[in-house]
Design a protein around this motif. Structure first.
Motif, PDB file in Angstrom:
ATOM      1  N   SER A  83       0.837  -1.203   0.000  1.00  0.00           N
ATOM      2  CA  SER A  83       0.000   0.000   0.000  1.00  0.00           C
ATOM      3  C   SER A  83       0.865   1.244   0.000  1.00  0.00           C
ATOM      4  O   SER A  83       2.035   1.208   0.383  1.00  0.00           O
ATOM      5  N   GLU A  84       0.273   2.340  -0.430  1.00  0.00           N
ATOM      6  CA  GLU A  84       0.972   3.626  -0.441  1.00  0.00           C
ATOM      7  C   GLU A  84      -0.026   4.720  -0.123  1.00  0.00           C
ATOM      8  O   GLU A  84      -1.158   4.722  -0.631  1.00  0.00           O
ATOM      9  N   LEU A  85       0.379   5.641   0.746  1.00  0.00           N
ATOM     10  CA  LEU A  85      -0.510   6.698   1.213  1.00  0.00           C
ATOM     11  C   LEU A  85      -0.177   8.012   0.528  1.00  0.00           C
ATOM     12  O   LEU A  85       0.954   8.489   0.591  1.00  0.00           O
ATOM     13  N   ASP A  86      -1.160   8.578  -0.127  1.00  0.00           N
ATOM     14  CA  ASP A  86      -1.013   9.863  -0.789  1.00  0.00           C
ATOM     15  C   ASP A  86      -1.763  10.925   0.009  1.00  0.00           C
ATOM     16  O   ASP A  86      -2.888  10.687   0.482  1.00  0.00           O
ATOM     17  N   ALA A  87      -1.155  12.091   0.167  1.00  0.00           N
ATOM     18  CA  ALA A  87      -1.742  13.139   0.996  1.00  0.00           C
ATOM     19  C   ALA A  87      -3.105  13.593   0.492  1.00  0.00           C
ATOM     20  O   ALA A  87      -3.959  14.018   1.272  1.00  0.00           O
ATOM     21  N   GLU A  89      -5.117  11.719  -2.029  1.00  0.00           N
ATOM     22  CA  GLU A  89      -6.034  10.650  -2.419  1.00  0.00           C
ATOM     23  C   GLU A  89      -6.246   9.607  -1.340  1.00  0.00           C
ATOM     24  O   GLU A  89      -7.142   8.780  -1.445  1.00  0.00           O
ATOM     25  N   GLY A  90      -5.434   9.620  -0.286  1.00  0.00           N
ATOM     26  CA  GLY A  90      -5.581   8.615   0.755  1.00  0.00           C
ATOM     27  C   GLY A  90      -4.852   7.341   0.398  1.00  0.00           C
ATOM     28  O   GLY A  90      -3.978   7.309  -0.461  1.00  0.00           O
ATOM     29  N   ILE A  91      -5.225   6.265   1.063  1.00  0.00           N
ATOM     30  CA  ILE A  91      -4.525   4.999   0.897  1.00  0.00           C
ATOM     31  C   ILE A  91      -4.897   4.330  -0.420  1.00  0.00           C
ATOM     32  O   ILE A  91      -6.043   4.403  -0.877  1.00  0.00           O
ATOM     33  N   ARG A  92      -3.916   3.709  -1.029  1.00  0.00           N
ATOM     34  CA  ARG A  92      -4.137   2.859  -2.203  1.00  0.00           C
ATOM     35  C   ARG A  92      -3.584   1.475  -1.894  1.00  0.00           C
ATOM     36  O   ARG A  92      -2.446   1.341  -1.468  1.00  0.00           O
ATOM     37  N   PHE A  93      -4.391   0.460  -2.101  1.00  0.00           N
ATOM     38  CA  PHE A  93      -3.973  -0.917  -1.940  1.00  0.00           C
ATOM     39  C   PHE A  93      -3.535  -1.443  -3.303  1.00  0.00           C
ATOM     40  O   PHE A  93      -4.354  -1.610  -4.197  1.00  0.00           O
ATOM     41  N   ARG A  94      -2.230  -1.662  -3.449  1.00  0.00           N
ATOM     42  CA  ARG A  94      -1.671  -2.087  -4.736  1.00  0.00           C
ATOM     43  C   ARG A  94      -2.157  -1.193  -5.875  1.00  0.00           C
ATOM     44  O   ARG A  94      -2.483  -1.639  -6.969  1.00  0.00           O
ATOM     45  N   GLY A  95      -2.221   0.111  -5.609  1.00  0.00           N
ATOM     46  CA  GLY A  95      -2.606   1.081  -6.629  1.00  0.00           C
ATOM     47  C   GLY A  95      -4.076   1.401  -6.688  1.00  0.00           C
ATOM     48  O   GLY A  95      -4.475   2.337  -7.375  1.00  0.00           O
ATOM     49  N   LEU A  96      -4.915   0.659  -5.960  1.00  0.00           N
ATOM     50  CA  LEU A  96      -6.363   0.877  -6.018  1.00  0.00           C
ATOM     51  C   LEU A  96      -6.835   1.672  -4.811  1.00  0.00           C
ATOM     52  O   LEU A  96      -6.482   1.366  -3.669  1.00  0.00           O
ATOM     53  N   THR A  97      -7.658   2.687  -5.053  1.00  0.00           N
ATOM     54  CA  THR A  97      -8.257   3.440  -3.963  1.00  0.00           C
ATOM     55  C   THR A  97      -9.330   2.593  -3.293  1.00  0.00           C
ATOM     56  O   THR A  97      -9.750   1.554  -3.816  1.00  0.00           O
ATOM     57  N   ILE A  98      -9.807   3.051  -2.145  1.00  0.00           N
ATOM     58  CA  ILE A  98     -10.861   2.318  -1.442  1.00  0.00           C
ATOM     59  C   ILE A  98     -12.132   2.211  -2.288  1.00  0.00           C
ATOM     60  O   ILE A  98     -12.712   1.118  -2.401  1.00  0.00           O
ATOM     61  N   PRO A  99     -12.616   3.303  -2.916  1.00  0.00           N
ATOM     62  CA  PRO A  99     -13.789   3.146  -3.779  1.00  0.00           C
ATOM     63  C   PRO A  99     -13.573   2.153  -4.918  1.00  0.00           C
ATOM     64  O   PRO A  99     -14.491   1.403  -5.279  1.00  0.00           O
ATOM     65  N   SER A 220      -6.902  -2.680   6.905  1.00  0.00           N
ATOM     66  CA  SER A 220      -5.919  -3.747   6.699  1.00  0.00           C
ATOM     67  C   SER A 220      -4.480  -3.248   6.557  1.00  0.00           C
ATOM     68  O   SER A 220      -3.553  -3.898   7.032  1.00  0.00           O
ATOM     69  N   ASP A 221      -4.281  -2.120   5.919  1.00  0.00           N
ATOM     70  CA  ASP A 221      -2.920  -1.686   5.619  1.00  0.00           C
ATOM     71  C   ASP A 221      -2.896  -0.172   5.470  1.00  0.00           C
ATOM     72  O   ASP A 221      -3.869   0.432   4.987  1.00  0.00           O
ATOM     73  N   HIS A 222      -1.792   0.446   5.879  1.00  0.00           N
ATOM     74  CA  HIS A 222      -1.672   1.901   5.781  1.00  0.00           C
ATOM     75  C   HIS A 222      -0.206   2.285   5.669  1.00  0.00           C
ATOM     76  O   HIS A 222       0.346   2.996   6.508  1.00  0.00           O
ATOM     77  N   GLU A 223       0.428   1.779   4.620  1.00  0.00           N
ATOM     78  CA  GLU A 223       1.876   1.893   4.440  1.00  0.00           C
ATOM     79  C   GLU A 223       2.616   1.129   5.541  1.00  0.00           C
ATOM     80  O   GLU A 223       2.002   0.532   6.425  1.00  0.00           O
ATOM     81  N   GLY A 224       3.944   1.173   5.495  1.00  0.00           N
ATOM     82  CA  GLY A 224       4.737   0.386   6.423  1.00  0.00           C
ATOM     83  C   GLY A 224       5.330   1.142   7.587  1.00  0.00           C
ATOM     84  O   GLY A 224       5.971   0.545   8.453  1.00  0.00           O
ATOM     85  N   GLY A 225       5.133   2.456   7.643  1.00  0.00           N
ATOM     86  CA  GLY A 225       5.790   3.236   8.677  1.00  0.00           C
ATOM     87  C   GLY A 225       5.018   3.382   9.968  1.00  0.00           C
ATOM     88  O   GLY A 225       5.589   3.816  10.975  1.00  0.00           O
ATOM     89  N   GLY A 387      -2.602  -6.886   5.997  1.00  0.00           N
ATOM     90  CA  GLY A 387      -1.565  -6.102   5.339  1.00  0.00           C
ATOM     91  C   GLY A 387      -0.164  -6.494   5.748  1.00  0.00           C
ATOM     92  O   GLY A 387       0.719  -6.668   4.905  1.00  0.00           O
ATOM     93  N   VAL A 388       0.047  -6.654   7.059  1.00  0.00           N
ATOM     94  CA  VAL A 388       1.407  -6.926   7.525  1.00  0.00           C
ATOM     95  C   VAL A 388       1.869  -8.331   7.148  1.00  0.00           C
ATOM     96  O   VAL A 388       3.065  -8.554   6.894  1.00  0.00           O
ATOM     97  N   MET A 389       0.939  -9.288   7.110  1.00  0.00           N
ATOM     98  CA  MET A 389       1.335 -10.640   6.702  1.00  0.00           C
ATOM     99  C   MET A 389       1.609 -10.705   5.203  1.00  0.00           C
ATOM    100  O   MET A 389       2.521 -11.403   4.749  1.00  0.00           O
TER     101      MET A 389
END
Length: 424
Positions: A83-87, A89-99, A220-225, A387-389
């Motif tokens: 996952s990657e968090l954009d200021a 757009e919010g979280i993206r799971f493997r590039g996909l937004t929540i919607p 489930s996931d919100h980046e690794g930090g 996410g962490v697993m």
């Protein structure tokens, strides 16, 4: 960062999803997750090997002394594929937004929310799973749901420490090596993970099952930090087994600055109702907020990275508008949502005046009978395990080394850069 590289997603998803929201996939149709990974891992290993060979000496960013003293915020120092968090757009799971995840991931036959099993497949493989692949995971997890008798015995004696229960499970690689206890209800292999989880908690409510599908997906996931994810990664980097790594992450999640935040929101909302009743006027709420801001912050508002309303908040709000629009506590949350941001903006010091996920989740759980707030961290942990697993799988697959950053003393920094009392 503007997500230009994902500009193709809307058209792609439109092609992949039919009008009745059935998902098709161009990727391997195997329902065996291990077999799929056997194909993917060597290719990813080679891709990263070539990338590091060509770019390994390039700098990602600069580290300041303030970053070192400020909890390492803003330091790009971790690889986290899921996952990657954009200021904006919010979280993206493997590039996909929540919607987008809500639209394209498989759903239960009579459900509207995505199955967490489908999200796990996406996090692990990077591919949108078919319904058959998500169903296969449901059955696989159900088969692994029986607990050894020594764990059930421990649960009864020490019921307050979720991380301890996870730790005890690390004693054996396979639960089948011990006789399984029969007193704790096991899952139904014909049902999905969220259905079984809700039933095991003692509830029989289709709406709560749907909420669990949504809740377990979005948390489930919100980046690794963040503390829980980073802790699992750190402990796992020492090749500790997944149970011990997850248990460590749960201990971090239990901190009041991390997984307990939604409880603080609920306590704050209940204080408002206790003082002014269920029908709070705008003026009463503004006065209460002003009083809160004199000594602290409005719980559930603001985020270290996000600069807009958390998409996880919005999808929970949409769920509430659909299923509990007249609930007094939800009405209060809605009113807070309209009043707090303008007040925080007027202060001129708040970078993000918008609500985050914790501003809403507790209200939904309360409505459906999950009244024990201390259990909310467990729910968060169950979700965060996805996410962490998934990330731990890739950390092992790519052979990521033990995490060992260099530390410096304050004296060493002063010697290198000069002290605060140094004459200019």
């Amino acid at each position: 960062m503007i997500w230009k590289k994902w500009a193709w997603l809307p058209d792609y998803l439109e092609n992949q999803i039919s009008k009745d929201s059935e998902v098709t996939s161009p990727w391997p149709s195997s329902t065996d997750l291990k077999e799929v990974l056997k194909c993917k891992i060597p290719k990813e290993q080679e891709r990263i090997k070539n990338f590091r060979k060509s770019n390994g000496d390039k700098k990602v960013g600069d580290i300041t002394i303030d970053m070192m003293y400020g909890g390492m915020r803003g330091i790009n120092a971790l690889v986290w594929e899921t996952s990657e968090l954009d200021a904006e757009e919010g979280i993206r799971f493997r590039g996909l937004t929540i919607p987008e995840c809500q639209k394209c991931l498989p759903k239960a036959p009579c459900g509207c929310e995505p199955l967490p099993e489908g999200l796990f497949w996406l996090l692990v493989t990077g591919d949108i799973p078919t319904e058959e692949q998500a169903e296969a995971l449901s059955k696989e997890w159900s088969c692994r749901s029986k607990l050894p008798d020594y764990v059930t015995s421990f649960l009864k004696r020490h019921s307050k420490r979720c991380s301890s229960h996870v730790t005890t499970s690390s004693c054996y690689d396979s639960f089948e090596q011990r006789k399984c206890g029969a007193e704790i209800k096991c899952s139904d292999s014909s049902k999905d993970w969220s259905y079984n989880f809700t039933e095991m908690m003692g509830f029989d409510n289709p709406e709560l099952v749907e909420l669990m599908r949504l809740y377990l997906t979005i948390h489930s996931d919100h980046e690794g930090g963040n503390v829980s994810a980073h802790t699992v990664h750190l402990v796992g980097s020492a090749l500790s087994d997944p149970y011990l790594s997850m248990a460590a992450g749960l201990n971090g999640l239990a901190g009041p600055l991390h997984g307990l935040a939604n409880q603080e929101v609920l306590v704050w909302l209940q204080k408002i109702q206790k003082e002014h009743g269920k029908d709070v006027t705008d003026d009463q709420l503004k006065a209460f907020i002003t009083k809160t801001l004199k000594t602290g912050v409005v719980p559930g508002y603001g985020h270290a990275i996000l600069r807009k309303t958390d998409p996880r908040y919005m999808c929970q709000r949409e769920f509430a508008l659909k299923n509990l629009p007249d609930d007094p506590l939800f009405k209060l949350v809605s009113k807070v949502y309209t009043i707090v941001p303008p007040m925080l903006k007027d202060l001129g010091k708040v970078k993000n005046p918008w609500p985050n996920v914790d501003a809403h989740s507790g209200v939904l759980l309360q409505y459906y009978g999950l009244k024990e707030m201390n259990f909310y961290t467990v729910l968060f942990g169950v979700s965060r395990a996805l996410g962490v697993m998934a990330s731990l799988i890739w950390a092992r697959a790519l052979g990521l080394p033990i995490e060992r950053p260099k530390s410096l003393t304050t004296n060493a920094l002063i010697k290198a850069y000069g002290g605060c009392d140094k004459k200019k």
